[in-house]
Each structure stands twice: as C-alpha cells, then as structure tokens.
Design a protein around this motif. Structure first.
Motif, short mmCIF file in Angstrom:
data_model
loop_
_atom_site.label_atom_id
_atom_site.label_comp_id
_atom_site.label_asym_id
_atom_site.label_seq_id
_atom_site.Cartn_x
_atom_site.Cartn_y
_atom_site.Cartn_z
N MET B 94 0.84 -1.21 0.00
CA MET B 94 0.00 0.00 0.00
C MET B 94 0.87 1.25 0.00
O MET B 94 0.60 2.23 -0.71
N ALA B 98 1.11 3.99 -3.02
CA ALA B 98 0.92 5.41 -2.77
C ALA B 98 2.11 6.23 -3.29
O ALA B 98 1.94 7.34 -3.78
N THR B 104 -3.73 9.10 -6.94
CA THR B 104 -4.96 8.31 -6.77
C THR B 104 -4.94 7.36 -5.58
O THR B 104 -5.97 6.78 -5.25
N MET B 105 -3.77 7.17 -4.96
CA MET B 105 -3.71 6.19 -3.87
C MET B 105 -3.00 6.76 -2.66
O MET B 105 -2.06 7.55 -2.80
N TRP B 117 -6.89 2.98 3.76
CA TRP B 117 -6.32 2.78 2.43
C TRP B 117 -7.30 3.34 1.40
O TRP B 117 -8.48 3.00 1.40
N THR B 118 -6.78 4.22 0.55
CA THR B 118 -7.61 4.80 -0.51
C THR B 118 -7.01 4.45 -1.87
O THR B 118 -5.81 4.65 -2.08
N ASN B 119 -7.85 3.92 -2.75
CA ASN B 119 -7.42 3.63 -4.12
C ASN B 119 -8.54 4.10 -5.04
O ASN B 119 -9.53 3.41 -5.25
N GLN B 147 -5.15 -5.41 -5.48
CA GLN B 147 -4.76 -4.00 -5.68
C GLN B 147 -3.48 -3.83 -6.50
O GLN B 147 -3.18 -2.73 -6.93
#
Lengths: 311, 335
Positions: B94, B98, B104-105, B117-119, B147
């Motif tokens: 992750m 990033a 975007t992540m 966690w952002t995707n 991911q």
C-alpha cells in the motif's frame, strides 16, 4: 554506504539509575525507516560508533527509542549518550536486523539480563501483537531494572522477574526443560549471562539452531599476534599486535566497506586466498568459519604469520 | 487457432514502459540484482522508477487474476506462521502504491494500528486495524492481490535458508506455485539448468538472506510466450502447450502478432515487522510485431535468441520455434 538518518533527541528518561532512555525523532519530522523486532541502530558519537537496540514499534515509526547503560570505563559511546540534552542532533545509520523472531516457532522463550532487555522488549511487543506463544524471564540488579512497567503491561503473567541469581538459574532450568517441540530461545545480556543461558539450554538438549543470541558490549579482544597480509597486487602489509587487519588495510589506502568494527555487522568480510584465519567475529556461521576462505578483517587475524587476501 | 490473437493494437504505454531485458547480445544466468527505484531509459521511454507498477492493463489484469483464482484456488496459499508477513506485505505494498500513484492512492496511519487505504482507481476506501483480520474484506495477502498487478511470493527465513511459505501467483511462466509452496530456495529453483553448477543460486540466496528492511533490489527474467497470455502456469499446460507446435505453422504476420517477448521485473525486499522477504514479479508482454519496430530491441533479441544454448532454450520452452523467431527478426532488419 547506507544513507545516514538525521535525528533529534525529543525526550530523555533517567528514572532508572545508570540507564538513560532516549526518544529520537527525524529532524525533518518524517516517518522513520521500519525495523524488524530485535534490530539495532548505530549511532555516530564521539569515538567509535555504537550499536543500540530499538525498543519501540517498528511499523511506520515516528520515533526511535534506545536505552543505554552508562559504562564509565567503556569506549565512550554510553558516556556520550548520557551527556545528550533534548534538542541535540544525533546521526544514525538505518536499523539493522540480526536477531529476528523465527515466525515458525511454536513458542518463544525470551531471556534478558540487565540492559539486555532492550532487544527482548521489541520481541515481546511483536509476540503480543501477533498472538505468538511467549514467555519472558528478566534478570536484573535490584533497583536497576529498565522498562519494568512496559514489560509488565505487555506480558502480564507471561513475564517473570528476578533479582537474585539462584532463583533465576532455577527458573531458567525449569522453563527450558519444559518446552514444546519447535520452541525457540532468544537471549540478550552480558556475555557471561548469555554463556550461562546457552549452557543450561544445551545441557537440556536444545539444538544451536533454536538458540538465538544478541551480543552487545562486545568484550575487548586481546591485541593478538603480529602477522603479514599479502594483497592481490603482491604488496605485503605488516599487521602489528594491537592493530586490526582493517586498520592496516585502511592505512595502506584501501577502501574497505565497514560499519561496526567489532565483528558483528558483516560488512568487512574479506576473501582469503591462502593462510588460515583466526576467526574472532560473531558474524560468520560456524560453517563459514570452518571453510577458512574469508574473514571479518575488523577483528579476525591470522593463525600463522601470513595471510594472503583478495584485495 | 489460439484464442489469444490480439485484436487491437498494443497500448502506447505498454510499449513506452516495456522493460526490455537484454543488456548485451548474450544471455546467461547471473545474479543480476541491482538497487531498485532507479529508472532505466529505453529507446521507447523508461521503466523501473517504482517498485509496483500500475499501467493501462491494471483493471484488466486484476480481473484476470480474480478469474484465475476462482477457477483454481491453489494459486493462493498461506502457511499458518506467515500471518504477520501477510500483513507486512499488505502495508508495504500500500505504501509502495501510494508512492507510485500519489494522485490516486494513499495510506494514512490514524494511530493505534488503525489505517485508511484509498485507491481511487478502484473506488476503494478501506479502514482497517493492523493484525485484526475482521477489519478487512479478506485475508491481507489475498486483499493486496486485488490492488497490485504483481504476483507475490513470501519467503520465510529460518535455519539459514529461505522458504516459499505464502503467495499469490496467477501469472506464472511455466511453473506451479501450488507445487512449490513450502519448498526451500534451492528446491524451488531445482528445475532451472546451470544455476546450481555456476553457484548463481547459492549466491542469490546469501544475498537475499542479508537484505535489510528498506533495501529494495530488482532483477529481470524473460521468456517467450505465445499469445497475450499471462497465465502460462504448469497447471494449464494442456491449454497452452499445443501453441508451441501450432506457432510453427502460422504465416509470418500471425507469428509476429502472436509471439511475445515476456519480461518479468522482479523486486526483492525485506518485510520489516515479520522479518520475511517479499518477492514481487511483474509480467510485461510485447508482441514481436511491436518489438521489431524498435531497431535496437529487434537486433538484440535476434542475437540473444540465436546464441542461446540448447539446454536454456529447452528449459524456456522456445527450442522448437527459436530458429523461426530468429529468422523472423532478422528478416525485419533495416535494409
């Protein structure tokens, strides 16, 4: 060589007499490099750099914590730490892992002597987080026990504390005699302490592959016999008593990778072409030592009067 | 005729980002590791600035992985003691995602072991707590495999050796992860010719065992694959094995569209919390038809294939059409 990390002292704890706990953060406030339980950092201080175990959480750490016992007669690293103030800059090399927990262990027996609690504490933290079977025996001098509250909070009744040798020795033997197949033993403390732990374990049938040691405060080695080192280009270097092969090589203008200069880190390994090394390091495995085709030039010397090396 | 004949042109970014694997006109096995995160400039663009790579095939390859895992669950395995290493892998990747795709992540630490966690490429916002499986939709290694395009193998280090004790491998080139799970490093590499005798494999093992957290190294490996087929695992040999005789019978135009140079960019890093080692393998496929438009790549690939010793060509499964591949490439030399 590795990138240095610029740190700053953010807190000092002197509650336990003779032991100073430093909290260090990145000078630029960023997250510090991760580390494996049992890792140490080398701090650059006046005189030779010293390695100290990291006691905190190694996942995305914002601070590093080390606890340092003052050794008035030592090489100076501990006195330097004990002279620091909040706000002082400290330069560190990235954490190094030489004493990692064995994931497959069915049970983890941690045995700490004195300030040897420091790498053991990070093992304990990790064992608790991941639900590993763990127990801890911690021997220290009365009034000089570092991290007692933290250990109690993490381990609860899985930790036992000893301030006299007899009851520690009895409990150690009883504990090591009663472990399941696949248990691993981890110990850190003064050399004599660890020798006794290993002796007890070995007598009870523990194989060496299940016993893990973290050395600190490597005892001063004797100055050794003089010998000659023959280099690849034919040059012959004298290595007098009291001078290490590494120092002799550096004196001759060779740039040898090195870090701890005490036979622990593994950086200064040199290939041996002929002659028999006198191994005095803690890095090479017994097998690698027996092969006699390399040596750690910071501490190891020659068995005879000549050693031909591949440099 | 194979089902994998590409019907569309190769996307521009797959050509620009292709990791061409041959530094010289001769290929032999070596311990060809180098520090990661350094871009390699090529005649078409560059590759290698990130540890994980997201390209225009992202959604497609992740969907392909899900399809493969649904059909054959043995492509994913975790031995019990690897649980901390799986969490470690998820957090590590992750953070790498990033770094690679900051637009975007992101991975945000909320303190107390809690993270978000952002995707945005997948429309994911996942809150979770370290070491608490109930906070994730699935086991962490399985989750991170939804991911990243990379295949994942986790090595445990114990008894002075490395053991392949967990992983998600859906894009294997002629090997079987399910067969190899639990093997040690030398056993896993047992079928590869020359590795034992040359000492390459023991040197690689010593090198990996001394990796420290924060150090990331990479190497490339390569083979030829017929069709744009990511999953050429041993398990599916009955499906893709017949392509090897088939390819000798097709016309030149089809040959160039079907035969792909396949590069695996492999990263190795030490997992900090568990002390395990993470092996990442990212597969890139480029049809000969595109390869031949880049003159240095065409000439070099022809030279390497022509020089490749029999045992290596046999192991790589290209021996039956190697001569035609060389001839095909040489026929496209500029006059």
């Amino acid at each position: 060589m590795s990138d240095r990390i610029r740190l700053v002292v953010t807190a000092i704890d002197d509650d336990v007499p003779g032991i100073r706990t430093l909290t260090l953060a990145a000078a630029d406030g960023r997250v510090l490099p991760d580390f494996t339980p049992g890792s140490h950092v080398v701090l650059e201080c006046d005189g030779p750099a010293n390695a100290y175990s990291l006691t905190g959480d190694g996942t995305m750490p914002t601070t590093y914590s080390v606890s340092v016992l003052e050794v008035p007669a030592g090489a100076g690293g501990s006195r330097w730490v004990h002279g620091l103030a909040v706000g002082d800059p400290v330069i560190a090399l990235p954490p190094r892992s030489m004493f990692a927990p064995i994931l497959q262990g069915s049970r983890h027996v941690l045995v700490a002597g004195g300030i040897g609690i420091t790498p053991i504490l990070s093992h304990l933290r990790s064992a608790v987080r991941w639900g590993r079977e763990v127990e801890l025996l911690y021997a220290y001098r009365d009034g000089r026990g570092a991290h007692l509250d933290e250990v109690k909070e993490l381990a609860g009744d899985r930790a036992r504390f000893f301030t006299d040798r007899t009851s520690f020795a009895e409990s150690l033997a009883a504990t090591l005699a009663d472990q399941p197949i696949g248990a691993h033993l981890y110990t850190c403390g003064p050399a004599g302490f660890m020798d006794a732990v290993v002796e007890t374990a070995t007598a009870l049938g523990w194989p060496p592959s299940r016993i893990h040691l973290e050395h600190f405060g490597v005892e001063a080695l004797d100055p050794g016999e003089p010998f000659q080192a023959v280099l690849a280009d034919g040059r012959v270097l004298d290595v007098p008593s009291g001078v290490s092969l590494l120092e002799a090589l550096e004196g001759a203008g060779l740039d040898v990778p090195q870090l701890c200069r005490q036979g622990v880190c593994g950086e200064c390994r040199v290939t041996v072409r002929s002659g028999v090394p006198l191994h005095r390091d803690l890095f090479l495995s017994a097998e690698a030592k027996a092969a006699n085709d390399s040596l750690m030039c910071c501490v190891s010397r020659a068995e005879g009067d000549r050693l031909e090396i591949d440099l | 005729m194979t089902a994998h004949l590409p019907t569309t042109e190769t996307a521009r970014d797959l050509i620009e980002g292709f990791a061409f694997p041959f530094p010289t006109d001769q290929y032999r096995y070596s311990t060809n590791v180098e520090p990661a995160r350094t871009p390699v400039v090529t005649p078409t663009g560059q590759w290698g600035d990130a540890v994980v790579d997201v390209d225009s095939e992202y959604r497609h390859e992740l969907a392909e992985r899900e399809r493969i895992l649904a059909a054959d669950p043995s492509r994913y395995a975790v031995l019990d003691h690897m649980r901390p290493a799986c969490w470690d892998t998820m957090i590590t990747l992750m953070r790498e995602l990033a770094l690679a795709r900051p637009d975007t992540m992101s991975l945000e630490a909320l303190g107390g072991g809690a993270f978000v966690w952002t995707n945005r490429l997948l429309d994911v916002e996942q809150r979770f707590t370290l070491a608490d499986e109930s906070t994730l939709p699935m086991e962490p290694l399985r989750y991170i495999a939804t991911q990243v395009q990379e295949d994942l193998v986790l090595l445990d280090q114990r008894d002075d050796d490395l053991w392949g004790d967990a992983g998600v491998v859906t894009f294997a080139a002629d090997w079987s992860f399910g067969f190899d799970v639990g093997m040690n490093f030398l056993e896993i590499h047992g079928p590869v010719p020359r590795l034992r005798q040359t000492g390459v494999i023991t040197r690689a093992r010593e090198f990996i065992m001394r990796l420290q957290p924060g150090q990331v190294y990479r190497r490339t490996n390569w083979t030829l694959t017929i069709g744009r087929r990511l999953d050429v695992s041993t398990e599916l040999y009955p499906e893709w094995g017949p392509d090897r005789p088939m390819i000798q019978t097709v016309d030149d135009e089809t040959f160039g569209r079907l035969v792909h140079l396949r590069t695996e960019v492999q990263h190795l890093l030490r997992l900090p919390e568990s002390g395990g080692v993470l092996f990442l393998s990212r597969t890139y496929l480029l049809p000969f038809a595109d390869l031949a438009t880049v003159e240095p790549w065409r000439a070099r690939t022809a030279a390497v294939l022509a020089d490749l010793p029999e045992d290596m060509a046999d192991y790589k499964g290209v021996i039956s059409y190697r001569d035609r591949a060389v001839a095909w490439l040489e026929a496209r030399a500029p006059s």
